[in-house]
Scaffold this motif. Structure first.
Motif, PDB file in Angstrom:
ATOM      1  N   ALA A  64      60.918  55.797 -36.241  1.00 19.89           N
ATOM      2  CA  ALA A  64      59.912  56.855 -36.375  1.00 19.89           C
ATOM      3  C   ALA A  64      58.595  56.283 -36.896  1.00 19.89           C
ATOM      4  CB  ALA A  64      60.421  57.950 -37.307  1.00 19.89           C
ATOM      5  N   PHE A  65      58.691  55.328 -37.814  1.00 14.48           N
ATOM      6  CA  PHE A  65      57.487  54.666 -38.327  1.00 14.48           C
ATOM      7  C   PHE A  65      56.750  53.934 -37.206  1.00 14.48           C
ATOM      8  CE2 PHE A  65      55.529  50.755 -39.928  1.00 14.48           C
ATOM      9  CZ  PHE A  65      54.617  51.268 -40.839  1.00 14.48           C
ATOM     10  N   LEU A  66      57.489  53.207 -36.384  1.00 14.65           N
ATOM     11  CA  LEU A  66      56.870  52.493 -35.267  1.00 14.65           C
ATOM     12  C   LEU A  66      56.259  53.465 -34.258  1.00 14.65           C
ATOM     13  CD1 LEU A  66      59.543  49.712 -34.633  1.00 14.65           C
ATOM     14  CD2 LEU A  66      57.272  49.427 -35.636  1.00 14.65           C
ATOM     15  N   PHE A  67      56.956  54.555 -33.989  1.00 12.52           N
ATOM     16  CA  PHE A  67      56.431  55.570 -33.057  1.00 12.52           C
ATOM     17  C   PHE A  67      55.127  56.148 -33.585  1.00 12.52           C
ATOM     18  CE2 PHE A  67      55.976  60.013 -31.843  1.00 12.52           C
ATOM     19  CZ  PHE A  67      56.053  59.938 -30.457  1.00 12.52           C
ATOM     20  N   GLY A  68      55.108  56.514 -34.865  1.00 11.69           N
ATOM     21  CA  GLY A  68      53.894  57.079 -35.446  1.00 11.69           C
ATOM     22  C   GLY A  68      52.742  56.092 -35.456  1.00 11.69           C
ATOM     23  N   HIS A  69      53.060  54.836 -35.717  1.00 14.03           N
ATOM     24  CA  HIS A  69      52.005  53.814 -35.771  1.00 14.03           C
ATOM     25  C   HIS A  69      51.359  53.607 -34.408  1.00 14.03           C
ATOM     26  CE1 HIS A  69      49.895  50.134 -36.904  1.00 14.03           C
ATOM     27  NE2 HIS A  69      50.419  49.562 -35.824  1.00 14.03           N
ATOM     28  N   GLY A  75      52.113  55.899 -39.144  1.00 12.28           N
ATOM     29  CA  GLY A  75      53.568  56.016 -39.149  1.00 12.28           C
ATOM     30  C   GLY A  75      54.143  56.434 -40.478  1.00 12.28           C
ATOM     31  N   ARG A  76      53.292  56.835 -41.434  1.00 10.08           N
ATOM     32  CA  ARG A  76      53.770  57.111 -42.783  1.00 10.08           C
ATOM     33  C   ARG A  76      54.000  58.571 -43.149  1.00 10.08           C
ATOM     34  NH1 ARG A  76      49.291  53.724 -45.895  1.00 10.08           N
ATOM     35  NH2 ARG A  76      48.090  54.734 -44.251  1.00 10.08           N
ATOM     36  N   PRO A  77      53.618  59.570 -42.331  1.00 10.67           N
ATOM     37  CA  PRO A  77      53.891  60.965 -42.736  1.00 10.67           C
ATOM     38  C   PRO A  77      55.372  61.190 -42.993  1.00 10.67           C
ATOM     39  CG  PRO A  77      52.404  60.908 -40.858  1.00 10.67           C
ATOM     40  CD  PRO A  77      52.890  59.512 -41.058  1.00 10.67           C
ATOM     41  N   ASN A 135      50.190  48.148 -41.116  1.00  7.51           N
ATOM     42  CA  ASN A 135      49.895  48.714 -42.431  1.00  7.51           C
ATOM     43  C   ASN A 135      50.934  49.770 -42.808  1.00  7.51           C
ATOM     44  OD1 ASN A 135      47.546  47.177 -42.714  1.00  7.51           O
ATOM     45  ND2 ASN A 135      46.309  48.706 -41.637  1.00  7.51           N
ATOM     46  N   GLY A 136      51.280  49.810 -44.095  1.00  7.68           N
ATOM     47  CA  GLY A 136      52.170  50.848 -44.603  1.00  7.68           C
ATOM     48  C   GLY A 136      53.639  50.535 -44.511  1.00  7.68           C
ATOM     49  N   GLN A 137      54.005  49.373 -43.966  1.00  4.61           N
ATOM     50  CA  GLN A 137      55.418  49.058 -43.782  1.00  4.61           C
ATOM     51  C   GLN A 137      56.154  48.864 -45.101  1.00  4.61           C
ATOM     52  OE1 GLN A 137      56.022  44.706 -42.776  1.00  4.61           O
ATOM     53  NE2 GLN A 137      54.023  45.033 -41.846  1.00  4.61           N
ATOM     54  N   ALA A 138      55.426  48.486 -46.161  1.00  2.00           N
ATOM     55  CA  ALA A 138      56.078  48.246 -47.456  1.00  2.00           C
ATOM     56  C   ALA A 138      56.722  49.511 -48.013  1.00  2.00           C
ATOM     57  CB  ALA A 138      55.056  47.693 -48.442  1.00  2.00           C
ATOM     58  N   GLY A 139      56.170  50.669 -47.696  1.00  2.00           N
ATOM     59  CA  GLY A 139      56.711  51.922 -48.218  1.00  2.00           C
ATOM     60  C   GLY A 139      58.071  52.280 -47.673  1.00  2.00           C
ATOM     61  N   LEU A 140      58.476  51.662 -46.552  1.00  2.00           N
ATOM     62  CA  LEU A 140      59.765  51.992 -45.958  1.00  2.00           C
ATOM     63  C   LEU A 140      60.922  51.556 -46.850  1.00  2.00           C
ATOM     64  CD1 LEU A 140      59.168  51.042 -42.205  1.00  2.00           C
ATOM     65  CD2 LEU A 140      59.084  53.306 -43.267  1.00  2.00           C
ATOM     66  N   ALA A 141      60.730  50.492 -47.612  1.00  2.00           N
ATOM     67  CA  ALA A 141      61.799  49.991 -48.478  1.00  2.00           C
ATOM     68  C   ALA A 141      62.177  51.005 -49.549  1.00  2.00           C
ATOM     69  CB  ALA A 141      61.374  48.677 -49.116  1.00  2.00           C
ATOM     70  N   GLY A 150      55.249  57.901 -54.358  1.00  2.00           N
ATOM     71  CA  GLY A 150      54.373  58.199 -53.235  1.00  2.00           C
ATOM     72  C   GLY A 150      54.461  59.621 -52.730  1.00  2.00           C
ATOM     73  N   LEU A 151      55.192  60.501 -53.441  1.00  3.88           N
ATOM     74  CA  LEU A 151      55.332  61.878 -52.995  1.00  3.88           C
ATOM     75  C   LEU A 151      54.028  62.649 -53.155  1.00  3.88           C
ATOM     76  CD1 LEU A 151      58.827  63.151 -54.219  1.00  3.88           C
ATOM     77  CD2 LEU A 151      58.103  62.701 -51.891  1.00  3.88           C
ATOM     78  N   LEU A 152      53.631  63.337 -52.099  1.00  3.67           N
ATOM     79  CA  LEU A 152      52.465  64.194 -52.137  1.00  3.67           C
ATOM     80  C   LEU A 152      52.900  65.644 -52.330  1.00  3.67           C
ATOM     81  CD1 LEU A 152      50.535  62.623 -49.111  1.00  3.67           C
ATOM     82  CD2 LEU A 152      50.304  62.064 -51.543  1.00  3.67           C
ATOM     83  N   TRP A 153      51.918  66.534 -52.498  1.00  2.00           N
ATOM     84  CA  TRP A 153      52.222  67.957 -52.696  1.00  2.00           C
ATOM     85  C   TRP A 153      53.005  68.504 -51.520  1.00  2.00           C
ATOM     86  CZ3 TRP A 153      51.081  72.399 -49.977  1.00  2.00           C
ATOM     87  CH2 TRP A 153      51.313  73.601 -50.642  1.00  2.00           C
TER      88      TRP A 153
END
Length: 279
Positions: A64-69, A75-77, A135-141, A150-153
């Motif tokens: 899903a991350f790759l698809f979004g990117h 790919g981070r939503p 960019n943003g791949q580190a958050g997947l771990a 990293g949680l938003l409202w």
């Protein structure tokens, strides 16, 4: 020590900021939902299925991350990653059911095969994209061990709303799920579509596991659906009170575990939640 207790008190009394308070409430609702659905999963003797579901989410998150990117520009939503996780986990559940139904292997053997294969695939994909310039791949771990940093409202509200919906479904069909767990043959004789309610139970379990990935992590999210109902079983022999007690234990454990993770830096949220639940 005094400083730690002061900061912890500020967090649990909702004086540490709006976002922290929102995350605490969302985590508590998630724990309550996990404890409630876990009662029926435990009574139905399907607890290991949640382990297969959680481990099967990793390939879907990465894809899903790759698809979004590549197709959406980002790919981070969280909603996109959770959709991918749900799709992948759904395929994992279908694989377990197919192996159990079409082969001579037992369900626990099928679960072990599927969860290890899916998790291995996810680790390979995760390692592969780390070598790519994305960019943003580190958050997947963070989905492996959980993190609320990293949680938003919107993310916290998504977790809270999904947990509330799962709770409402359980309240509406409490008697049906109870009958399914204790006497499925009698339920079928009464005209109940037991296969449909079994799928609904798995769907609710899937929802809790998927929405709990960001908070607890896919390795430990199974604890949300096992520890609270197991603890509640010592306090009652009636299903209704057991659901309420398990939900309360899940909510308290998730609340205080998340509070500890917000005070102590660099410790995994999922690990602290599970240790709090066990305590």
């Amino acid at each position: 020590m005094v400083d730690f207790l002061t900061r912890l008190l500020a967090v649990i009394t909702f004086q540490a900021g709006y976002n922290t308070s929102l995350v605490l409430v969302g985590a508590a609702l998630l724990g309550a939902g996990g404890g409630a659905i876990g009662v029926f999963v435990l009574l139905r003797k399907r607890s290991l299925v949640s382990d297969a579901i959680s481990h099967a989410t990793l390939p879907g998150i990465v894809l899903a991350f790759l698809f979004g990117h590549y197709f959406l520009g980002d790919g981070r939503p969280l909603w996109l990653l959770l959709v991918g996780a749900a799709f992948s986990a759904g395929l994992g559940v279908l694989a377990v059911e197919w192996i159990t139904r079409r082969t001579r292997l037992s369900e626990d053997t099928a679960i072990g095969s599927v969860l290890s294969t899916y998790f291995a695939l996810g680790i390979v994909l995760l390692t592969l994209i780390q070598s790519m310039n994305i960019n943003g791949q580190a958050g997947l771990a963070s989905f492996i061990l959980g993190s609320t940093a990293g949680l938003l409202w919107f993310d916290a509200m998504l977790i809270a709303v999904a947990s509330i919906l799962v709770g409402l479904v359980l309240v509406l069909w409490l008697k049906d799920f109870t009958l399914l767990c204790f006497d499925p043959a009698f339920a079928m004789a009464r005209g109940m579509n037991t296969a449909r309610f079994d799928r609904l139970l798995l769907l609710l379990l899937l929802a809790i596991v998927v929405i709990g990935l960001k908070t607890v992590g896919l390795v430990l999210v199974i604890a949300l659906t096992i520890i609270p109902p197991v603890a509640a079983r010592f306090w009652t022999e009636r299903v209704g009170p057991m659901v309420l007690i398990a939900a309360a234990i899940g909510a308290i454990g998730a609340f205080f575990g998340t509070a500890l993770s917000s005070v102590v830096a660099d410790l995994p949220t999922g690990g602290l939640i599970v240790l709090t639940l066990f305590a």
